[in-house]
Design a protein around this motif. Structure first.
Motif, PDB file in Angstrom:
ATOM      1  N   GLY A   5     -15.623  -3.499   1.660  1.00  0.00           N
ATOM      2  CA  GLY A   5     -13.768  -3.018   3.087  1.00  0.00           C
ATOM      3  C   GLY A   5     -13.562  -3.864   2.603  1.00  0.00           C
ATOM      4  N   VAL A   6     -14.102  -5.585   2.768  1.00  0.00           N
ATOM      5  CA  VAL A   6     -12.853  -6.156   1.887  1.00  0.00           C
ATOM      6  C   VAL A   6     -11.601  -5.784   0.930  1.00  0.00           C
ATOM      7  CG1 VAL A   6     -12.231  -8.501   1.230  1.00  0.00           C
ATOM      8  CG2 VAL A   6     -14.444  -8.081   2.844  1.00  0.00           C
TER       9      VAL A   6
ATOM     10  N   LEU B 252      -5.577  -2.341   0.225  1.00  0.00           N
ATOM     11  CA  LEU B 252      -4.265  -1.700   1.532  1.00  0.00           C
ATOM     12  C   LEU B 252      -3.731  -2.248   1.436  1.00  0.00           C
ATOM     13  CD1 LEU B 252      -6.255   0.824   3.803  1.00  0.00           C
ATOM     14  CD2 LEU B 252      -5.578   1.212   1.442  1.00  0.00           C
ATOM     15  N   ALA B 253      -3.175  -4.183   1.892  1.00  0.00           N
ATOM     16  CA  ALA B 253      -2.505  -4.581   1.895  1.00  0.00           C
ATOM     17  C   ALA B 253      -1.531  -4.658   0.601  1.00  0.00           C
ATOM     18  CB  ALA B 253      -3.205  -6.111   2.659  1.00  0.00           C
TER      19      ALA B 253
ATOM     20  N   THR C 239       0.857  -1.798   0.294  1.00  0.00           N
ATOM     21  CA  THR C 239       1.774  -1.879   1.006  1.00  0.00           C
ATOM     22  C   THR C 239       2.595  -2.329   1.357  1.00  0.00           C
ATOM     23  OG1 THR C 239      -0.134  -0.982   3.245  1.00  0.00           O
ATOM     24  CG2 THR C 239       2.015  -2.406   3.617  1.00  0.00           C
TER      25      THR C 239
ATOM     26  N   LEU D 286     -11.185  -3.405   0.436  1.00  0.00           N
ATOM     27  CA  LEU D 286     -10.442  -1.946   0.547  1.00  0.00           C
ATOM     28  C   LEU D 286      -9.407  -2.557   1.678  1.00  0.00           C
ATOM     29  CD1 LEU D 286     -10.572   1.079   0.535  1.00  0.00           C
ATOM     30  CD2 LEU D 286     -11.340   1.400   2.592  1.00  0.00           C
ATOM     31  N   VAL D 287      -9.688  -3.757   2.317  1.00  0.00           N
ATOM     32  CA  VAL D 287      -8.612  -3.953   3.528  1.00  0.00           C
ATOM     33  C   VAL D 287      -7.775  -4.388   2.431  1.00  0.00           C
ATOM     34  CG1 VAL D 287      -7.832  -5.672   4.961  1.00  0.00           C
ATOM     35  CG2 VAL D 287      -9.820  -3.719   5.345  1.00  0.00           C
ATOM     36  N   LEU D 288      -8.017  -5.480   1.086  1.00  0.00           N
ATOM     37  CA  LEU D 288      -7.517  -6.436   0.854  1.00  0.00           C
ATOM     38  C   LEU D 288      -5.868  -5.132  -0.143  1.00  0.00           C
ATOM     39  CD1 LEU D 288      -7.187  -9.330   0.041  1.00  0.00           C
ATOM     40  CD2 LEU D 288      -8.067  -9.000  -1.884  1.00  0.00           C
TER      41      LEU D 288
END
Lengths: 81, 367
Positions: free
Chosen positions: A28-29, A35-36, A39, A31-33
């Motif tokens: 999860g971490v 994506l950030a 982006t 994935l978020v990282l």
């Protein structure tokens, strides 16, 4: 292992569970990282190309090479096993 | 590369391409050759009728248009995102040959390492190398200590660019603002010139005359703190005027649109202003459609950055920036926007204020 079989079985199961949870949390971490970072990379390239008038193929080449490089560089960091 | 990395690369790559598509990068990367029309200004057909507005158009390279349009859009997205440490941003269109545009982003230097990354990213696209102050000429004959007072009222009209008085301070009178509802005309100046009151509505605006008299103009009926503008309804014997009191009087014929300002930057055309204290000055436009979050606890949109910080001082607020109308008569000018604040930190030097098009979009008024 010196523990009786039943104990060992119990402990193994709880280890599996916490490993599983940690792995889900890590994913999860990450994935978020991911994506950030991606982006930001897209935004940065868009702004860069906006002020340079470089060709379209260069944009997509830089976009994908950047992503591949990012994954290659960061892959060892998340490998815990 | 093992299977997991491969999957991750494909997923992130797909996301990246999708995101790029969402941002619409193809709009400017694959822009057509040729030219497209843009509306550069709203101009009075009849110089004496403020409600006879017509659009003025100009043909510009399609690639340039696409780049500038996308820069406006990205700037808008950044403003909405307003990440921690975001202080503002502005669009700086390139010239017509370059077919480019720059988004200049201001980030607070007191933030943590995450912002260092953003700063590193944005370093390459800031305009720091180009933000050299260019002051062409400060006209002789003005003194900082002595405001430009109106000499006398002619034909019951008070020209702009002279000192005006609020109950609490001195500012510069702007040219007449017009509102299509009921075809009304207003005096205008900066909202922040009314200090120590919760709302300036109902307060009196007056013009001091060099003979020592004081002519009341009217009372504030509408105030806009975000745009930093007040509309004053005439209640006295004098009416708002579209003349600006420069050594050679100029006449406001209309106002620039957002793309009209972009066109001025692309052609390297300067802006001018007449303030009650610093008088007439000229300077280069540094950015348009800017977002500024330096003052107050909200951000201001649609701002112009131009000139240098010495172009404005207390008492010049409420003056307008303008540029001569290339298709109008001699002495006809089009307004770019208000001048209400200036930089006070090192490294940057400009005056800023809300654009005329922004006031029209938000509240319907025009010059």
């Amino acid at each position: 292992m010196s523990n009786p079989p039943s104990d060992a079985a119990t402990r193994d199961r709880s280890d599996d569970e916490s490993d599983g949870r940690r792995s889900i949390a890590n994913t999860g971490v990450r994935l978020v990282l991911d994506l950030a970072v991606v982006t930001l990379w897209v935004l940065f390239l868009a702004l860069l190309f906006l002020q340079t008038a470089w060709p379209r193929w260069a944009f997509y080449a830089a976009l994908l090479l950047g992503v591949a490089a990012y994954v290659t560089v960061t892959a060892p960091w998340t490998d815990e096993r | 590369m093992d299977r997991r990395e491969f999957v991750r690369t494909v997923a992130a790559g797909g996301y990246a391409v999708g995101m790029a598509h969402l941002l619409g990068v193809d709009d400017f990367l694959a822009a057509d050759d040729g030219e497209v029309p843009i509306v550069t200004a709203l101009v009075r057909e009849d110089p004496n009728d403020p409600f006879s507005l017509e659009e003025r158009t100009r043909y510009v390279p399609a690639g340039w248009y696409a780049a500038v349009e996308k820069a406006f859009e990205l700037n808008e997205r950044l403003a909405r995102l307003s990440f921690t440490g975001y202080l503002g941003s502005a669009v700086v269109p390139g010239d017509y040959e370059s077919e480019t545009a720059t988004v200049s982003i201001g980030v607070s230097s007191e933030e943590d390492s995450f912002l260092e990354i953003v700063r590193d990213f944005t370093d390459g696209i800031s305009i720091s190398a180009e933000t050299i102050v260019e002051i062409d000429d400060l006209e002789d004959g003005f003194e900082f200590a002595e405001p430009r007072y109106l000499d006398a009222v002619e034909d019951d009209h008070v020209p702009s660019g002279v000192a005006c008085e609020t109950p609490s301070s001195l500012a510069t009178l702007a040219p007449a603002l017009h509102h299509p509802d009921g075809e009304r005309s207003f005096f205008a100046t900066a909202e922040h010139a009314f200090k120590d009151v919760s709302t300036p509505n109902g307060e009196v605006l007056a013009v001091p005359v060099s003979s020592g008299e004081r002519i009341p103009l009217g009372t504030v009926v509408h105030s806009y703190p975000v745009e930093d503008v007040v509309a004053v309804e005439p209640t006295g014997d004098v009416s708002p005027s579209n003349l600006i009191d420069v050594p050679s009087t100029v006449r406001v014929r209309g106002q620039y649109t957002r793309f009209g300002l972009a066109d001025l930057i692309a052609r390297g055309e300067p802006l001018e202003k007449v303030g009650a204290l610093t008088g007439h000055t000229t300077g280069r436009i540094q950015g348009i459609d800017a977002v500024t979050c330096f003052t107050d606890d909200f951000c201001r949109r649609g701002q112009i950055r131009w000139g240098g910080e010495m172009d404005l001082t207390d008492g010049d607020s409420g003056s307008v920036s303008y540029h001569h109308d290339p298709e109008g008569d001699d002495g006809d000018v089009l307004v770019a926007g208000f001048n209400n604040a200036r930089t006070w930190w090192p490294g940057q030097s400009y005056v800023w204020g809300v654009s005329a098009y922004r006031i029209t979009e938000e509240h319907g008024y025009h010059f």
